[in-house]
Scaffold this active site. Structure first.
Site, PDB file in Angstrom:
ATOM      1  N   CYS A 113      -0.004   3.851   2.661  1.00 27.63           N
ATOM      2  CA  CYS A 113       0.447   3.389   3.986  1.00 27.63           C
ATOM      3  C   CYS A 113       1.911   3.761   4.196  1.00 27.63           C
ATOM      4  CB  CYS A 113       0.268   1.881   4.119  1.00 27.63           C
ATOM      5  SG  CYS A 113      -1.438   1.320   3.943  1.00 27.63           S
ATOM      6  N   CYS A 167       0.831  -1.214   0.000  1.00 29.26           N
ATOM      7  CA  CYS A 167       0.000   0.000   0.000  1.00 29.26           C
ATOM      8  C   CYS A 167       0.867   1.267   0.000  1.00 29.26           C
ATOM      9  CB  CYS A 167      -0.910  -0.037   1.222  1.00 29.26           C
ATOM     10  SG  CYS A 167      -1.796   1.489   1.564  1.00 29.26           S
TER      11      CYS A 167
END
Length: 110
Positions: free
Chosen positions: A35, A32
């Protein structure tokens, strides 16, 4: 600098639900991009609020049962736990001051 440390399904109950102060849980995945971009902000939060808050991460690929339990559908999802209860959640990490405004009321006074 305080670190954001990983928790597992096995350590979640003790580390998060049994904590003596609020815990910010970051549900994320290694692939991600948002993230990874959020990591410096989360470290900043962990540093600035270390006396009032613990910051931990959950890798949802390694611990999908936690993601399912807390209905995580997008990444990063942030959950604030107080006294073992999820009291606030949001998706993404806004600039730190705005993000902190979202859950400041749940933190103990300095």
């Amino acid at each position: 600098m305080k670190s954001v440390f990983a928790v597992s399904t096995e350590s979640f109950a003790e580390t998060v639900l049994g904590a003596g102060k609020p815990v910010l849980v970051v549900f994320s995945a290694p692939w991600c991009g948002p993230c990874r971009r959020a990591t410096p902000r989360l470290r900043q939060i962990a540093d600035e609020l270390s006396d009032r808050l613990v910051v931990v991460s959950v890798n949802v690929e390694e611990h999908p049962e936690l993601a399912e339990r807390y209905r995580v559908r997008a990444f990063p999802t942030l959950g604030l736990f107080v006294d073992g209860r999820l009291v606030h959640h949001s998706v993404g990490v806004d600039p730190v001051p705005e993000f902190l405004d979202e859950f400041e009321d749940y933190l103990p006074d300095r």
